[in-house]
Design a protein around this motif. Structure first.
Motif, PDB file in Angstrom:
ATOM      1  N   SER A 344       0.821  -1.209   0.000  1.00  0.00           N
ATOM      2  CA  SER A 344       0.000   0.000   0.000  1.00  0.00           C
ATOM      3  C   SER A 344       0.858   1.263   0.000  1.00  0.00           C
ATOM      4  CB  SER A 344      -0.916   0.014   1.231  1.00  0.00           C
ATOM      5  OG  SER A 344      -1.796  -1.082   1.206  1.00  0.00           O
ATOM      6  N   ASN A 345       2.085   1.152   0.486  1.00  0.00           N
ATOM      7  CA  ASN A 345       3.019   2.281   0.463  1.00  0.00           C
ATOM      8  C   ASN A 345       3.406   2.568  -0.982  1.00  0.00           C
ATOM      9  OD1 ASN A 345       5.191   4.067   0.644  1.00  0.00           O
ATOM     10  ND2 ASN A 345       6.063   3.049   2.437  1.00  0.00           N
ATOM     11  N   PRO A 346       3.054   3.750  -1.520  1.00  0.00           N
ATOM     12  CA  PRO A 346       3.309   4.010  -2.938  1.00  0.00           C
ATOM     13  C   PRO A 346       4.788   4.126  -3.294  1.00  0.00           C
ATOM     14  CG  PRO A 346       2.521   5.988  -1.843  1.00  0.00           C
ATOM     15  CD  PRO A 346       2.371   4.876  -0.861  1.00  0.00           C
ATOM     16  N   ARG A 347       5.636   4.144  -2.289  1.00  0.00           N
ATOM     17  CA  ARG A 347       7.073   4.230  -2.580  1.00  0.00           C
ATOM     18  C   ARG A 347       7.601   2.926  -3.176  1.00  0.00           C
ATOM     19  NH1 ARG A 347      11.881   5.677   1.836  1.00  0.00           N
ATOM     20  NH2 ARG A 347      13.636   4.994   0.533  1.00  0.00           N
ATOM     21  N   TYR A 348       6.947   1.812  -2.833  1.00  0.00           N
ATOM     22  CA  TYR A 348       7.458   0.504  -3.223  1.00  0.00           C
ATOM     23  C   TYR A 348       6.507  -0.190  -4.191  1.00  0.00           C
ATOM     24  CZ  TYR A 348      10.364   1.569   0.761  1.00  0.00           C
ATOM     25  OH  TYR A 348      11.202   2.192   1.628  1.00  0.00           O
ATOM     26  N   LEU A 349       7.085  -0.981  -5.059  1.00  0.00           N
ATOM     27  CA  LEU A 349       6.318  -1.600  -6.138  1.00  0.00           C
ATOM     28  C   LEU A 349       6.880  -2.978  -6.416  1.00  0.00           C
ATOM     29  CD1 LEU A 349       4.081  -0.404  -8.167  1.00  0.00           C
ATOM     30  CD2 LEU A 349       5.944  -0.312  -9.811  1.00  0.00           C
ATOM     31  N   GLU A 350       6.000  -3.928  -6.670  1.00  0.00           N
ATOM     32  CA  GLU A 350       6.410  -5.276  -7.085  1.00  0.00           C
ATOM     33  C   GLU A 350       6.377  -5.352  -8.599  1.00  0.00           C
ATOM     34  OE1 GLU A 350       7.339  -9.463  -6.635  1.00  0.00           O
ATOM     35  OE2 GLU A 350       7.237  -7.913  -5.083  1.00  0.00           O
ATOM     36  N   ILE A 351       7.517  -5.677  -9.194  1.00  0.00           N
ATOM     37  CA  ILE A 351       7.551  -5.872 -10.643  1.00  0.00           C
ATOM     38  C   ILE A 351       7.930  -7.317 -10.930  1.00  0.00           C
ATOM     39  CG2 ILE A 351       8.114  -3.483 -11.227  1.00  0.00           C
ATOM     40  CD1 ILE A 351      11.040  -4.523 -11.655  1.00  0.00           C
ATOM     41  N   PRO A 352       7.423  -7.889 -12.005  1.00  0.00           N
ATOM     42  CA  PRO A 352       6.511  -7.293 -12.986  1.00  0.00           C
ATOM     43  C   PRO A 352       5.037  -7.339 -12.607  1.00  0.00           C
ATOM     44  CG  PRO A 352       7.124  -9.476 -13.699  1.00  0.00           C
ATOM     45  CD  PRO A 352       7.895  -9.225 -12.434  1.00  0.00           C
ATOM     46  N   ALA A 353       4.694  -7.831 -11.401  1.00  0.00           N
ATOM     47  CA  ALA A 353       3.285  -7.989 -11.054  1.00  0.00           C
ATOM     48  C   ALA A 353       2.511  -6.680 -11.125  1.00  0.00           C
ATOM     49  CB  ALA A 353       3.150  -8.600  -9.663  1.00  0.00           C
ATOM     50  N   GLN A 354       3.165  -5.546 -10.799  1.00  0.00           N
ATOM     51  CA  GLN A 354       2.517  -4.246 -10.852  1.00  0.00           C
ATOM     52  C   GLN A 354       2.942  -3.428 -12.059  1.00  0.00           C
ATOM     53  OE1 GLN A 354       3.246  -3.523  -6.374  1.00  0.00           O
ATOM     54  NE2 GLN A 354       1.457  -2.256  -6.811  1.00  0.00           N
ATOM     55  N   SER A 355       3.505  -4.081 -13.040  1.00  0.00           N
ATOM     56  CA  SER A 355       3.840  -3.394 -14.285  1.00  0.00           C
ATOM     57  C   SER A 355       2.596  -3.249 -15.146  1.00  0.00           C
ATOM     58  CB  SER A 355       4.934  -4.168 -15.042  1.00  0.00           C
ATOM     59  OG  SER A 355       6.120  -4.230 -14.283  1.00  0.00           O
ATOM     60  N   ARG A 356       2.698  -2.396 -16.116  1.00  0.00           N
ATOM     61  CA  ARG A 356       1.533  -2.045 -16.932  1.00  0.00           C
ATOM     62  C   ARG A 356       0.964  -3.266 -17.651  1.00  0.00           C
ATOM     63  NH1 ARG A 356       1.470   2.696 -21.651  1.00  0.00           N
ATOM     64  NH2 ARG A 356      -0.800   2.635 -22.031  1.00  0.00           N
ATOM     65  N   SER A 357      -0.349  -3.452 -17.539  1.00  0.00           N
ATOM     66  CA  SER A 357      -1.112  -4.490 -18.243  1.00  0.00           C
ATOM     67  C   SER A 357      -0.840  -5.907 -17.746  1.00  0.00           C
ATOM     68  CB  SER A 357      -0.852  -4.435 -19.754  1.00  0.00           C
ATOM     69  OG  SER A 357      -1.175  -3.166 -20.275  1.00  0.00           O
ATOM     70  N   VAL A 358      -0.155  -6.061 -16.617  1.00  0.00           N
ATOM     71  CA  VAL A 358       0.141  -7.382 -16.063  1.00  0.00           C
ATOM     72  C   VAL A 358      -0.905  -7.736 -15.010  1.00  0.00           C
ATOM     73  CG1 VAL A 358       1.819  -8.781 -14.791  1.00  0.00           C
ATOM     74  CG2 VAL A 358       2.605  -7.125 -16.495  1.00  0.00           C
ATOM     75  N   LEU A 359      -1.364  -8.981 -15.021  1.00  0.00           N
ATOM     76  CA  LEU A 359      -2.292  -9.485 -14.012  1.00  0.00           C
ATOM     77  C   LEU A 359      -1.490 -10.096 -12.867  1.00  0.00           C
ATOM     78  CD1 LEU A 359      -5.112 -10.193 -12.959  1.00  0.00           C
ATOM     79  CD2 LEU A 359      -5.021 -12.270 -14.372  1.00  0.00           C
ATOM     80  N   ALA A 360      -1.599  -9.504 -11.675  1.00  0.00           N
ATOM     81  CA  ALA A 360      -0.910 -10.009 -10.490  1.00  0.00           C
ATOM     82  C   ALA A 360      -1.729 -11.117  -9.844  1.00  0.00           C
ATOM     83  CB  ALA A 360      -0.688  -8.883  -9.495  1.00  0.00           C
ATOM     84  N   ILE A 361      -1.030 -12.141  -9.329  1.00  0.00           N
ATOM     85  CA  ILE A 361      -1.699 -13.297  -8.734  1.00  0.00           C
ATOM     86  C   ILE A 361      -1.133 -13.553  -7.341  1.00  0.00           C
ATOM     87  CG2 ILE A 361      -2.244 -15.743  -8.974  1.00  0.00           C
ATOM     88  CD1 ILE A 361      -3.484 -14.077 -11.166  1.00  0.00           C
ATOM     89  N   VAL A 362      -2.036 -13.690  -6.358  1.00  0.00           N
ATOM     90  CA  VAL A 362      -1.664 -14.083  -5.002  1.00  0.00           C
ATOM     91  C   VAL A 362      -2.121 -15.517  -4.755  1.00  0.00           C
ATOM     92  CG1 VAL A 362      -1.735 -11.719  -4.113  1.00  0.00           C
ATOM     93  CG2 VAL A 362      -3.802 -13.133  -4.024  1.00  0.00           C
ATOM     94  N   SER A 363      -1.680 -16.074  -3.621  1.00  0.00           N
ATOM     95  CA  SER A 363      -1.903 -17.494  -3.320  1.00  0.00           C
ATOM     96  C   SER A 363      -3.068 -17.710  -2.379  1.00  0.00           C
ATOM     97  CB  SER A 363      -0.654 -18.097  -2.675  1.00  0.00           C
ATOM     98  OG  SER A 363       0.388 -18.241  -3.598  1.00  0.00           O
TER      99      SER A 363
END
Length: 511
Positions: A344-363
């Motif tokens: 939730s902290n906008p300073r940090y980002l998970e890539i490529p899960a939060q890259s443009r047009s990518v669908l992120a998947i959790v378990s």
């Protein structure tokens, strides 16, 4: 920076917290693993000039790789050159948008469990021995949970998504540590064996850099997406068992950093993890597009700090890469990561899960084996939940798929973990460093093992990729955005599973 993250082993609550912090701290403090004198050059308008190689040479560097569709080049200089000065000269060249350091990306620990009897078979009323993990044990739960069933195949409901399609004609690119091309669950569907590994830039005495999986992770993920079904195949069935697999190796086994009297190369390799370069991952996406991948499965990820220049540059580079791949017609699906970190902290980002047009998947977890982190716990039924190790936070905009959690079951019993194929290394070899033609590594630190139980978002992503493949096969005119929207609009949530879980059966009926 850690790419292709794998889940740590919890023992005590304090131990889990400590391990999570040790995993995350290098990212948050800005301590990144830069490969000296290696750079990624991003060109404006995704267009590499025709004279780029000559201009790079004038800047005192050498061109390693051109990713033409993405407008990105990989570059190296000699150790005698000034790092800052070289980057300044490269950035000043015509049409260069920015220059970032290339990085060594390293896996963290994965909890695994081998099968007890690698050659087992189960015979019930003369049932064939192929596909037995799916048809005759509870260990196909993860595939069934996302909708891998039907077509009168034993082990699941007789009617379901497979009655409509099993993914034939769809190409799934697996960007990982390679696959075991000889594995009976992989070989029937394998159409491309490609390696991006360049051992001149990142040498390893634990891996020969060939497309063959010498770590195990890539074979495991590939089998969850598209392990073959039917006579002459192995013991598993993947979500899209008739789909085509494209193996694009972007990680290799590297030796662990352990020292001391009596420490051998074999020991450091056996405990080593799969590592690679950011530039290899980028080139892997380019080659997936070139080879007409319909789905790109990325069980890898890294948290970046957007407050740094390199962090912002990496985000911009991956955004352009993933968007270009989607525009080419590929659905990109990535694991959200196993660090238990609040994004939730906008300073940090998970890539490529939060890259443009990518669908992120959790378990998510197995309802037949509810999550229980108490040491020695056994499986009991309970509600499906989000696994404890997931990265989380609204900015992920994720969907859920099975990734597993504790407790683990025995070889043929109900389990909270996910069963998948593993690697026997290079053909006709025994376990050990590839210093000669008779040795190679295979399945993590388990030797040459054909199947393994494990857990993590690295499982959830390829299971979701298999669902996307079923949708593409059933609706070949749907573009990537339509496929992802169908997966989103038909996913199912509950009070114990706040992130909606993918449901292939419902998604196939979406308008």
């Amino acid at each position: 920076m850690s790419i292709y993250r794998r889940i740590f082993t919890p023992h005590l609550a304090a131990g889990k917290l400590l391990l999570a912090l040790l995993t995350i701290t290098p990212f948050l403090s800005g301590q990144t693993n830069i490969l000296p004198h290696h750079y990624i050059v991003v060109y404006r308008n995704a267009a590499i000039p025709a004279d780029a190689e000559a201009r790079i040479h004038i800047a005192g560097a050498s061109l390693i790789q051109r990713s033409e569709h993405l407008g990105i080049a990989s570059v190296r200089t000699s150790p005698l050159e000034s790092d800052d000065e070289t980057m300044r000269r490269l950035a000043a060249q015509p049409n260069v948008e920015y220059v970032i350091h290339d990085r060594i990306v390293t896996a963290s620990l994965l909890r695994t469990q081998p099968i007890l009897h690698p050659t087992f078979s189960v015979v019930v009323n003369a049932t064939p021995t192929y596909d037995s993990y799916y048809t005759n044990t509870p260990q196909g739960w993860a595939v069934r949970q996302v909708g891998g069933y039907g077509n009168n195949i034993p082990g699941g409901p007789a009617s379901g998504p497979w009655t409509t399609t099993m993914g034939k004609g769809v190409r799934i690119a697996i960007l990982d540590s390679g696959v075991d091309a000889t594995h009976p669950d992989i070989s029937p569907n394998l159409a491309l064996n490609l390696s991006e590994i360049n051992q001149t830039d990142l040498p390893s005495a634990c891996d020969d850099g060939s497309p063959q999986d010498q770590q195990g992770h890539g074979t495991w993920t590939a089998s969850l997406a598209a392990a073959a079904q039917g006579p002459g195949t192995g013991q598993l069935i993947g979500v899209a068992p008739a789909a085509t697999l494209l193996n694009i190796k972007v990680l290799q086994r590297m030796p662990a950093a352990i020292t001391g009297d009596g420490v051998t190369l074999a020991a450091t390799c056996a405990t080593g993890e799969a590592s690679g370069l950011l530039s290899w991952v980028i080139q892997g996406i380019e080659d997936a597009v070139t080879n007409h991948a319909d789905i790109i499965s990325l069980s890898l990820g890294a948290i970046i700090d957007l407050s740094t220049g390199d962090g912002a540059g990496i985000k911009s580079a991956f955004d352009s890469v993933t968007y270009a791949a989607t525009q080419s017609g590929a659905v990109l699906i990535a694991a959200a990561g196993n660090d238990g970190y609040d994004l939730s902290n906008p300073r940090y980002l998970e890539i490529p899960a939060q890259s443009r047009s990518v669908l992120a998947i959790v378990s998510s977890t197995n309802p037949a084996c509810a999550e229980n982190l108490t040491p020695g716990a056994t499986c009991t039924p309970g509600p499906t939940a989000l696994a404890y190790y997931n990265n989380y936070g609204a900015p992920l905009n994720a969907l859920a798929a099975p990734g597993g959690s504790y407790p683990e079951g025995t070889d043929l019993a109900v389990s909270g973990w996910v069963r998948g194929a593993c690697s026997s290394g290079k053909p006709s070899t025994v376990d050990g460093p590839p210093t000669d033609a008779t040795h190679s590594f295979g399945c993590f630190n388990l030797g040459h093992t054909a199947y393994v139980q494990a857990m993590g978002t690295s499982a959830a992503a390829p299971l979701a990729a298999g669902v996307a493949a079923l949708l593409r096969a059933a609706h070949p005119t749907w573009d990537p955005a339509h496929i992802v929207e169908a997966m989103r609009s038909t996913s199912v949530s509950s009070p114990t599973l706040p992130i909606p879980q993918i449901n292939a059966s419902a998604a196939l009926l979406a308008p």
